[in-house]
Design a protein around this motif. Structure first.
Motif, PDB file in Angstrom:
ATOM      1  N   PRO A 130       0.812  -1.225   0.000  1.00 30.66           N
ATOM      2  CA  PRO A 130       0.000   0.000   0.000  1.00 30.66           C
ATOM      3  C   PRO A 130       0.842   1.270   0.000  1.00 30.66           C
ATOM      4  CG  PRO A 130      -0.185  -1.161   2.102  1.00 30.66           C
ATOM      5  CD  PRO A 130       0.487  -2.086   1.160  1.00 30.66           C
ATOM      6  N   LEU A 131       2.021   1.243   0.637  1.00 27.38           N
ATOM      7  CA  LEU A 131       2.876   2.431   0.625  1.00 27.38           C
ATOM      8  C   LEU A 131       3.363   2.744  -0.788  1.00 27.38           C
ATOM      9  CD1 LEU A 131       5.056   1.990   3.847  1.00 27.38           C
ATOM     10  CD2 LEU A 131       3.530   3.900   3.343  1.00 27.38           C
ATOM     11  N   ARG A 132       3.820   1.724  -1.491  1.00 26.33           N
ATOM     12  CA  ARG A 132       4.314   1.946  -2.853  1.00 26.33           C
ATOM     13  C   ARG A 132       3.192   2.356  -3.798  1.00 26.33           C
ATOM     14  NH1 ARG A 132       8.816  -2.857  -3.908  1.00 26.33           N
ATOM     15  NH2 ARG A 132      10.568  -1.722  -3.003  1.00 26.33           N
ATOM     16  N   THR A 133       2.033   1.728  -3.628  1.00 23.03           N
ATOM     17  CA  THR A 133       0.895   2.076  -4.485  1.00 23.03           C
ATOM     18  C   THR A 133       0.455   3.514  -4.244  1.00 23.03           C
ATOM     19  OG1 THR A 133       0.154  -0.226  -4.443  1.00 23.03           O
ATOM     20  CG2 THR A 133      -1.449   1.430  -5.140  1.00 23.03           C
ATOM     21  N   ALA A 134       0.371   3.897  -2.969  1.00 29.38           N
ATOM     22  CA  ALA A 134      -0.035   5.265  -2.640  1.00 29.38           C
ATOM     23  C   ALA A 134       0.984   6.272  -3.157  1.00 29.38           C
ATOM     24  CB  ALA A 134      -0.200   5.403  -1.130  1.00 29.38           C
ATOM     25  N   LEU A 135       2.270   5.947  -3.043  1.00 34.51           N
ATOM     26  CA  LEU A 135       3.307   6.842  -3.545  1.00 34.51           C
ATOM     27  C   LEU A 135       3.195   7.015  -5.058  1.00 34.51           C
ATOM     28  CD1 LEU A 135       5.860   8.493  -2.989  1.00 34.51           C
ATOM     29  CD2 LEU A 135       7.195   6.396  -3.248  1.00 34.51           C
ATOM     30  N   GLU A 136       2.905   5.938  -5.761  1.00 34.49           N
ATOM     31  CA  GLU A 136       2.748   6.018  -7.213  1.00 34.49           C
ATOM     32  C   GLU A 136       1.565   6.913  -7.585  1.00 34.49           C
ATOM     33  OE1 GLU A 136       3.353   5.686 -11.157  1.00 34.49           O
ATOM     34  OE2 GLU A 136       4.706   5.047  -9.536  1.00 34.49           O
ATOM     35  N   LEU A 137       0.479   6.819  -6.816  1.00 36.09           N
ATOM     36  CA  LEU A 137      -0.681   7.675  -7.079  1.00 36.09           C
ATOM     37  C   LEU A 137      -0.328   9.150  -6.903  1.00 36.09           C
ATOM     38  CD1 LEU A 137      -3.486   5.613  -5.301  1.00 36.09           C
ATOM     39  CD2 LEU A 137      -3.282   6.035  -7.764  1.00 36.09           C
ATOM     40  N   LEU A 138       0.488   9.454  -5.884  1.00 37.37           N
ATOM     41  CA  LEU A 138       0.876  10.843  -5.641  1.00 37.37           C
ATOM     42  C   LEU A 138       1.775  11.385  -6.748  1.00 37.37           C
ATOM     43  CD1 LEU A 138       1.596  10.731  -1.794  1.00 37.37           C
ATOM     44  CD2 LEU A 138      -0.392  11.710  -2.945  1.00 37.37           C
ATOM     45  N   LYS A 139       2.504  10.507  -7.433  1.00 34.72           N
ATOM     46  CA  LYS A 139       3.399  10.948  -8.508  1.00 34.72           C
ATOM     47  C   LYS A 139       2.641  11.327  -9.780  1.00 34.72           C
ATOM     48  CE  LYS A 139       7.409   8.071  -7.212  1.00 34.72           C
ATOM     49  NZ  LYS A 139       8.235   6.913  -7.654  1.00 34.72           N
ATOM     50  N   ARG A 140       1.460  10.784  -9.962  1.00 37.00           N
ATOM     51  CA  ARG A 140       0.751  10.960 -11.235  1.00 37.00           C
ATOM     52  C   ARG A 140      -0.061  12.256 -11.233  1.00 37.00           C
ATOM     53  NH1 ARG A 140      -1.106   4.937 -13.270  1.00 37.00           N
ATOM     54  NH2 ARG A 140       0.903   3.918 -12.852  1.00 37.00           N
ATOM     55  N   PRO A 141       0.207  13.149 -12.178  1.00 34.52           N
ATOM     56  CA  PRO A 141      -0.457  14.459 -12.176  1.00 34.52           C
ATOM     57  C   PRO A 141      -1.948  14.394 -12.501  1.00 34.52           C
ATOM     58  CG  PRO A 141       0.886  14.192 -14.148  1.00 34.52           C
ATOM     59  CD  PRO A 141       1.190  13.032 -13.272  1.00 34.52           C
ATOM     60  N   THR A 142      -2.394  13.320 -13.152  1.00 31.46           N
ATOM     61  CA  THR A 142      -3.802  13.256 -13.565  1.00 31.46           C
ATOM     62  C   THR A 142      -4.716  12.683 -12.491  1.00 31.46           C
ATOM     63  OG1 THR A 142      -3.397  11.087 -14.566  1.00 31.46           O
ATOM     64  CG2 THR A 142      -3.170  13.021 -15.992  1.00 31.46           C
ATOM     65  N   VAL A 143      -4.149  12.227 -11.377  1.00 35.17           N
ATOM     66  CA  VAL A 143      -4.972  11.634 -10.315  1.00 35.17           C
ATOM     67  C   VAL A 143      -5.744  12.733  -9.588  1.00 35.17           C
ATOM     68  CG1 VAL A 143      -4.890  10.376  -8.120  1.00 35.17           C
ATOM     69  CG2 VAL A 143      -3.432   9.668 -10.027  1.00 35.17           C
ATOM     70  N   ALA A 144      -6.997  12.473  -9.307  1.00 38.04           N
ATOM     71  CA  ALA A 144      -7.861  13.459  -8.649  1.00 38.04           C
ATOM     72  C   ALA A 144      -7.355  13.775  -7.245  1.00 38.04           C
ATOM     73  CB  ALA A 144      -9.290  12.927  -8.576  1.00 38.04           C
ATOM     74  N   ASP A 145      -7.638  15.003  -6.787  1.00 35.00           N
ATOM     75  CA  ASP A 145      -7.185  15.433  -5.464  1.00 35.00           C
ATOM     76  C   ASP A 145      -7.738  14.536  -4.360  1.00 35.00           C
ATOM     77  OD1 ASP A 145      -5.759  17.462  -6.600  1.00 35.00           O
ATOM     78  OD2 ASP A 145      -7.250  19.027  -6.190  1.00 35.00           O
ATOM     79  N   ALA A 146      -8.990  14.108  -4.505  1.00 36.32           N
ATOM     80  CA  ALA A 146      -9.593  13.251  -3.480  1.00 36.32           C
ATOM     81  C   ALA A 146      -8.850  11.920  -3.376  1.00 36.32           C
ATOM     82  CB  ALA A 146     -11.068  13.010  -3.801  1.00 36.32           C
ATOM     83  N   THR A 147      -8.435  11.395  -4.530  1.00 33.11           N
ATOM     84  CA  THR A 147      -7.685  10.138  -4.533  1.00 33.11           C
ATOM     85  C   THR A 147      -6.311  10.332  -3.902  1.00 33.11           C
ATOM     86  OG1 THR A 147      -8.827   9.433  -6.546  1.00 33.11           O
ATOM     87  CG2 THR A 147      -6.780   8.291  -5.993  1.00 33.11           C
ATOM     88  N   LYS A 148      -5.680  11.474  -4.170  1.00 30.24           N
ATOM     89  CA  LYS A 148      -4.378  11.753  -3.567  1.00 30.24           C
ATOM     90  C   LYS A 148      -4.488  11.888  -2.046  1.00 30.24           C
ATOM     91  CE  LYS A 148      -2.008  13.887  -7.481  1.00 30.24           C
ATOM     92  NZ  LYS A 148      -1.274  15.076  -7.977  1.00 30.24           N
TER      93      LYS A 148
END
Length: 329
Positions: A130-148
């Protein structure tokens, strides 16, 4: 029976005496219990003839005798559910003594500790996904703010779990079966503050960070500069003392274990030259400290001990609170 034999019979350890030819000349009552022997029946017999249960250790026993020096065999003697350490020692007038010590409790404890470590090693891998997955989500500019935001919450929760596992690991290292949920707050360990945001800010104050981990330095410095502090860093205790004496920061954050000079020894030197009103010395600990350690640190001159693995907002507030309480003269 000689006085020497009477003395051997009074011991809780098992003793067997051999002559220069390797024949049994005496064994005490403890050996009878440990090895299931009748001492009266084995006197004068060769070691393996007298005690066949020693066959598995016979080669190691003879190798130890060949050295002419006292040695404890590397592998314990295992008889059923009991384990014994075996020490072979030469006798000045010729011959040998075999000393048997019951180490069953220690062997069982070591086995449980190994099992605990194996389980913990497995558990410590669980938060990584989950740490690596969450970090990957934070790196992606197109991910919604709520998801971040959700990703940040996941990372925060997993870090808390990892800290708890590290506490368990330290407890296992100290021989404890269960780790405390957290280090108890005391007069020296800063308690959690009800409302850290209510504290007045001392923006612009000087802070010296001493830690031999470059990553720890970088993360703490980044946080302190965002908070408005003027920051310098060093990587060992000697440099911490030198820079603090020259730069005179309001706060000195010292890691416990550093090269050249430990955090405790650095605190002693700084406190000898700078009273609490001039300089707030903070221990940055990444481990759970017991009462004895906290007392030792307080005597060394630390004003405060904070857990650098805790929420950064907490230890920042604790540092500021100490700075407000300990005012310059």
């Amino acid at each position: 029976m000689s006085n020497e034999h009477l003395w051997l019979d009074s011991l809780i350890d098992g003793f067997m005496a051999l002559d220069a030819a390797g024949c049994v000349v005496h064994c005490n009552s403890a050996v009878q219990d440990m090895l299931g022997l009748d001492c009266e029946l084995i006197i004068g017999r060769g070691l393996l003839d007298a005690a066949p249960v020693l066959a598995a250790s016979s080669e190691a026993i003879h190798d130890a005798m060949a050295t002419g020096e006292a040695q404890t065999l590397a592998a314990p003697l295992v008889l059923g559910e009991r384990s014994f350490s075996l020490r072979v020692s030469p006798v000045v007038r010729g011959g040998w003594t075999l000393q048997f010590v019951d180490v069953s409790a220690q062997v069982a404890s070591d086995r449980r500790r190994g099992e605990d470590l194996a389980r913990l090693a497995h558990d410590m891998r669980n938060p990584l996904a989950p740490l690596r997955t969450a970090l990957e989500l934070l790196k992606r500019p197109t991910v919604a703010d709520a998801t971040k935001e959700r990703a940040r919450e996941i990372m925060d929760r997993q870090i808390v779990e990892l800290v708890g596992m590290i506490d368990r690991l330290q407890a296992i290292g100290r021989g404890l079966r269960d780790a405390p949920a957290s280090a108890p707050a005391g007069p020296f360990m800063a308690p959690a503050l009800a409302d850290p945001s209510a504290l007045p800010h001392d923006r612009g104050a000087r802070v010296l960070v001493a830690d031999d981990s470059e990553l720890v330095q970088q993360s703490i410095v980044a946080l302190l500069r965002v908070e408005g502090y003027e920051v310098r860093t060093v990587s060992d205790g000697e440099a911490a003392v030198a820079v603090a004496n020259e730069w005179k920061p309001r706060y000195v954050l010292l890691d416990l274990h550093m090269p050249r000079l430990s955090g405790v020894d650095a605190a002693k030197q700084l406190r000898a030259s700078h009273p609490p009103g001039d300089m707030v010395i903070v221990m940055m600990s990444g481990v759970s400290l017991n009462d004895a350690w906290r007392d030792h640190a307080k005597q060394a001159g630390f004003d405060l001990c904070v857990d650098k693995t805790a929420d950064p907002n907490e230890w920042l507030a604790q540092m500021r609170a100490a700075g407000l309480v300990i005012r310059p003269a």
